[in-house]
Design an enzyme around this catalytic site. Structure first.
Site, PDB file in Angstrom:
ATOM      1  N   GLY A  55      96.768  91.303  63.520  1.00 17.73           N
ATOM      2  CA  GLY A  55      95.512  90.925  62.808  1.00 17.73           C
ATOM      3  C   GLY A  55      94.708  92.054  62.377  1.00 17.73           C
ATOM      4  O   GLY A  55      94.991  93.323  62.763  1.00 17.73           O
ATOM      5  N   CYS A  82     101.547  93.815  67.264  1.00 19.03           N
ATOM      6  CA  CYS A  82     100.453  94.600  66.424  1.00 19.03           C
ATOM      7  C   CYS A  82      99.269  94.465  67.151  1.00 19.03           C
ATOM      8  O   CYS A  82      98.945  94.939  68.203  1.00 19.03           O
ATOM      9  CB  CYS A  82     100.406  94.034  65.098  1.00 19.03           C
ATOM     10  SG  CYS A  82      99.707  95.227  63.912  1.00 19.03           S
ATOM     11  N   TYR A  83      98.175  93.689  66.547  1.00 16.25           N
ATOM     12  CA  TYR A  83      97.063  93.481  67.196  1.00 16.25           C
ATOM     13  C   TYR A  83      96.900  92.928  68.522  1.00 16.25           C
ATOM     14  O   TYR A  83      96.285  93.240  69.564  1.00 16.25           O
ATOM     15  CB  TYR A  83      96.005  92.805  66.462  1.00 16.25           C
ATOM     16  CG  TYR A  83      94.400  92.419  66.962  1.00 16.25           C
ATOM     17  CD1 TYR A  83      93.346  93.417  66.807  1.00 16.25           C
ATOM     18  CD2 TYR A  83      94.380  91.167  67.621  1.00 16.25           C
ATOM     19  CE1 TYR A  83      92.286  93.043  67.583  1.00 16.25           C
ATOM     20  CE2 TYR A  83      93.040  90.942  68.103  1.00 16.25           C
ATOM     21  CZ  TYR A  83      92.083  91.856  68.123  1.00 16.25           C
ATOM     22  OH  TYR A  83      91.080  91.512  68.804  1.00 16.25           O
ATOM     23  N   HIS A 168     106.170  95.023  63.431  1.00 13.96           N
ATOM     24  CA  HIS A 168     106.268  93.572  63.122  1.00 13.96           C
ATOM     25  C   HIS A 168     107.849  93.452  63.071  1.00 13.96           C
ATOM     26  O   HIS A 168     108.438  93.624  62.189  1.00 13.96           O
ATOM     27  CB  HIS A 168     105.833  93.672  61.586  1.00 13.96           C
ATOM     28  CG  HIS A 168     104.468  93.502  61.499  1.00 13.96           C
ATOM     29  ND1 HIS A 168     103.500  92.460  61.955  1.00 13.96           N
ATOM     30  CD2 HIS A 168     103.631  94.586  60.970  1.00 13.96           C
ATOM     31  CE1 HIS A 168     101.948  92.787  61.680  1.00 13.96           C
ATOM     32  NE2 HIS A 168     102.191  94.080  61.279  1.00 13.96           N
ATOM     33  N   GLU A 170     109.100  90.392  63.058  1.00 12.71           N
ATOM     34  CA  GLU A 170     109.161  89.135  62.163  1.00 12.71           C
ATOM     35  C   GLU A 170     109.649  89.462  60.554  1.00 12.71           C
ATOM     36  O   GLU A 170     110.265  88.543  60.080  1.00 12.71           O
ATOM     37  CB  GLU A 170     108.071  88.256  62.214  1.00 12.71           C
ATOM     38  CG  GLU A 170     106.810  88.727  61.155  1.00 12.71           C
ATOM     39  CD  GLU A 170     106.068  89.632  62.266  1.00 12.71           C
ATOM     40  OE1 GLU A 170     104.902  89.924  61.990  1.00 12.71           O
ATOM     41  OE2 GLU A 170     106.260  90.197  63.407  1.00 12.71           O
ATOM     42  N   SER A 222     107.401  61.024  44.177  1.00 13.16           N
ATOM     43  CA  SER A 222     107.259  61.904  43.021  1.00 13.16           C
ATOM     44  C   SER A 222     108.692  62.414  42.555  1.00 13.16           C
ATOM     45  O   SER A 222     108.821  62.918  41.539  1.00 13.16           O
ATOM     46  CB  SER A 222     106.499  63.095  43.246  1.00 13.16           C
ATOM     47  OG  SER A 222     107.350  63.917  44.419  1.00 13.16           O
ATOM     48  N   GLY A 223     109.588  62.265  43.604  1.00 15.36           N
ATOM     49  CA  GLY A 223     111.059  62.868  43.231  1.00 15.36           C
ATOM     50  C   GLY A 223     111.192  64.387  43.854  1.00 15.36           C
ATOM     51  O   GLY A 223     112.250  64.873  43.874  1.00 15.36           O
ATOM     52  N   GLY A 224     109.973  64.861  44.322  1.00 12.98           N
ATOM     53  CA  GLY A 224     110.082  66.204  44.650  1.00 12.98           C
ATOM     54  C   GLY A 224     110.542  66.254  46.294  1.00 12.98           C
ATOM     55  O   GLY A 224     110.715  65.153  47.076  1.00 12.98           O
ATOM     56  N   VAL A 225     110.892  67.518  46.678  1.00 15.68           N
ATOM     57  CA  VAL A 225     111.574  67.402  48.055  1.00 15.68           C
ATOM     58  C   VAL A 225     110.828  66.725  49.180  1.00 15.68           C
ATOM     59  O   VAL A 225     111.400  65.904  49.988  1.00 15.68           O
ATOM     60  CB  VAL A 225     111.909  68.728  48.425  1.00 15.68           C
ATOM     61  CG1 VAL A 225     112.651  68.909  49.785  1.00 15.68           C
ATOM     62  CG2 VAL A 225     112.673  69.648  47.416  1.00 15.68           C
ATOM     63  N   ASP A 226     109.467  67.247  49.319  1.00 14.10           N
ATOM     64  CA  ASP A 226     108.737  66.642  50.391  1.00 14.10           C
ATOM     65  C   ASP A 226     108.575  64.882  50.408  1.00 14.10           C
ATOM     66  O   ASP A 226     108.754  64.243  51.321  1.00 14.10           O
ATOM     67  CB  ASP A 226     107.427  67.329  50.415  1.00 14.10           C
ATOM     68  CG  ASP A 226     107.240  68.514  50.676  1.00 14.10           C
ATOM     69  OD1 ASP A 226     108.307  69.115  50.984  1.00 14.10           O
ATOM     70  OD2 ASP A 226     106.301  69.128  50.354  1.00 14.10           O
ATOM     71  N   SER A 227     108.379  64.417  49.242  1.00 13.91           N
ATOM     72  CA  SER A 227     108.255  62.819  49.159  1.00 13.91           C
ATOM     73  C   SER A 227     109.600  62.097  49.298  1.00 13.91           C
ATOM     74  O   SER A 227     109.419  61.228  49.867  1.00 13.91           O
ATOM     75  CB  SER A 227     107.429  62.567  47.922  1.00 13.91           C
ATOM     76  OG  SER A 227     108.377  62.538  46.570  1.00 13.91           O
ATOM     77  N   LYS A 366     109.177  74.246  55.062  1.00 15.38           N
ATOM     78  CA  LYS A 366     109.706  73.836  53.770  1.00 15.38           C
ATOM     79  C   LYS A 366     111.109  73.859  53.984  1.00 15.38           C
ATOM     80  O   LYS A 366     112.138  72.974  53.600  1.00 15.38           O
ATOM     81  CB  LYS A 366     109.415  74.531  52.530  1.00 15.38           C
ATOM     82  CG  LYS A 366     109.810  74.039  51.214  1.00 15.38           C
ATOM     83  CD  LYS A 366     109.077  72.719  50.991  1.00 15.38           C
ATOM     84  CE  LYS A 366     109.445  72.441  49.421  1.00 15.38           C
ATOM     85  NZ  LYS A 366     108.142  71.459  49.001  1.00 15.38           N
TER      86      LYS A 366
END
Length: 510
Positions: A55, A82-83, A168, A170, A222-227, A366
């Site tokens: 942070g 870190c912080y 870090h 990560e 919608s045809g998008g990945v999530d839906s 995602k």
């Protein structure tokens, strides 16, 4: 099955979502929560380990975020980054101070032997970002790593399983950073590695069956990945009790609407209703050039179209939302009432007569959603589909939207996607598309003078779309794309490549 959980407490660092993703990648479930959690809430969460993030604050500055130091007496392993590292030392009686020489970027680090540093070479490169550092360790701690300017780049109390790391682990720039996190999770916390997408799919389908039973579910597809993934999960659980409505607003990419119907209606036998509304949307957009007006017109018309279809269906028990974990984090509230607006359009739930929202993907990042898509047997063309804005191609056409421009844009975009895939770059580049600028230029094609559209190519690399860099596409690939577009696409005679990062530019042009 209840999986083990790691609790990540957020102190405001820029890499905090990335820490969570790295933990998940190791097969361990985690949640990113605000650092203002009480000790009782932390105990109730029952984590196998706790990570304090970085942070921007200084531990000795007024108003800096703190944590109840009773957290160190819970018998749960703690890793401060870190912080979080400085806070750990500060709360347990060590000394933190301003460094004479700040460290930013790649730095050589020298490690000591410990459970945290198992299988990491003595010397490696880490990614530093600090102006404060630990000057003296608390009682019972020992040094586990140092750099030229940071005497305690890592430290730990092995008996109490409390560790601090100033850099870090990560980020990709830190060599063996993944190994360090792996060591904390498996050597220190004793993780079982029970967070897998196959487990998630099995558990989620079982839970959805129990929750929904014979009741009715409605999903805006919608045809998008999530839906797509959310709808497929629910379809696997309840079959025809799910109805999906796919509003084709005429602003999709080439063959996209056909593929949605082919995969979900023909292939999965999903109860999918397609609404062909392209002509209505185009009429509403006629002559409108301002991007914000275009967005509002599309949003309003989408809701009207969906409402009309929803009225035919009548009352349903559940409405599906494709909310994913970054939406939950960014909302600042871990509550189901925070609704992700479909297609970036607010107001959808208010036009549907339903009792409860279902968000089957709300715990997933995602990349995990994509893995679930593959587990469910969805084709790569759907699972790896690039992010696509709700207003679709309307905001990739500068100025007014016309059928002619849509055709030019679809054809140029299709060629770009074909050539990127042919070059094996389709999984390396986060997002790539063409844009019709509102400029026309003189050209010569055959013996004729032309005056046609300038097509821009936008291609970026990114982890999360918060920041992005322009993709270094090889010259030979750009040449092939340019040649094909000017030769095969009507009303295009000049191709330019956008080499602007985000920030200062956005990924989309409008």
């Amino acid at each position: 099955m209840t999986h083990q959980k790691v609790l990540i407490l957020d102190f405001g660092g820029q890499y905090n979502q990335l820490i969570a993703r790295r933990v998940r990648e190791q097969g361990v479930f985690c949640d990113l929560k605000s650092s203002d959690m009480t000790l009782e809430e932390i105990k109730a969460y029952n984590p196998i380990g706790i990570i304090f993030t970085g942070g921007p604050s200084s531990v000795y500055a007024e108003g800096s975020p703190l944590i109840d130091k009773g957290v160190f007496s819970l018998g749960v392993p703690v890793l401060g980054l870190c912080y979080g590292c400085q806070l750990t030392a500060h709360l347990l009686g060590g000394t933190v101070g301003h460094t004479d020489t700040s460290e930013y970027g790649k730095t050589e680090v020298v490690y000591e032997k410990s459970p945290l540093t198992k299988d990491i070479p003595e010397k490696a490169v880490c990614w530093m970002s600090h102006t404060d550092s630990v000057k003296a360790l608390p009682a019972g701690f020992k040094k586990l790593a140092h750099t030229d300017n940071c005497p305690y780049a890592a430290f730990g109390d092995e008996a109490r399983k409390i560790y601090g790391v100033q850099f870090h682990p990560e980020v990709n720039h830190t060599q063996y950073g993944t190994q360090l996190l792996h060591n904390f999770l498996y050597e220190v916390c004793g993780a079982a590695g029970d967070w897998t997408m196959s487990n998630f799919v099995a558990n989620q389908i079982k839970a959805l069956k129990e929750k929904i039973g014979d009741r009715k579910v409605l999903c805006a597809m919608s045809g998008g990945v999530d839906s797509a993934v959310a709808a497929t999960l629910i379809h696997k659980a309840v079959g025809d009790n799910l109805t999906c409505v796919f509003v084709d607003h005429g602003l999709l990419r080439k063959y996209e609407a056909d593929e949605v119907m082919s995969v979900f209606k023909d292939g999965l036998k999903m109860n999918l209703i397609k609404v062909d509304a392209g002509a209505v949307f185009l009429k509403k957009l006629k002559g409108k050039s301002d991007p914000e007006k275009k967005r509002k017109i599309i949003g309003k018309q989408f809701i009207r179209t969906f409402e009309k279809e929803a009225k035919k269906i009548g009352k349903v028990d559940f409405l599906v939302q494709g909310t994913i974990y970054p939406d939950v984090i960014e909302s600042g509230k871990d509550k189901s009432a925070v609704i992700k607006s479909h297609h970036n359009v607010g107001g959808l739930p208010s036009v549907v007569n339903f009792e409860e929202i279902i968000e089957p993907l709300r715990d997933l990042f995602k990349d995990e959603v994509r893995k679930v898509g593959f587990e469910l047997g969805l084709p790569k063309s759907v699972v790896m589909r690039q992010p696509f804005p709700g207003p679709g191609l309307a905001i990739r056409i500068m100025g007014a939207v016309t059928e002619e421009k849509l055709e030019t844009l679809r054809d140029s975009d299709y060629i770009l996607r074909e050539e990127i895939a042919k070059a094996g770059l389709d999984e390396q580049i986060w997002q790539y598309f063409t844009v019709i600028t509102n400029s026309k230029t003189v050209g010569v094609q055959g013996d004729f003078r032309t005056y046609e559209n300038v097509i821009a190519i936008r291609a970026v690399t990114s982890l999360d779309a918060m920041t992005a860099d322009w993709a270094r596409i090889p010259d030979s690939v750009l040449e092939a794309i340019s040649n094909r577009i000017v030769n095969e696409v009507k009303h295009a005679n000049r191709i330019v490549y956008d080499i602007t990062s985000k920030p200062p530019a956005t990924i989309e042009w409008e």
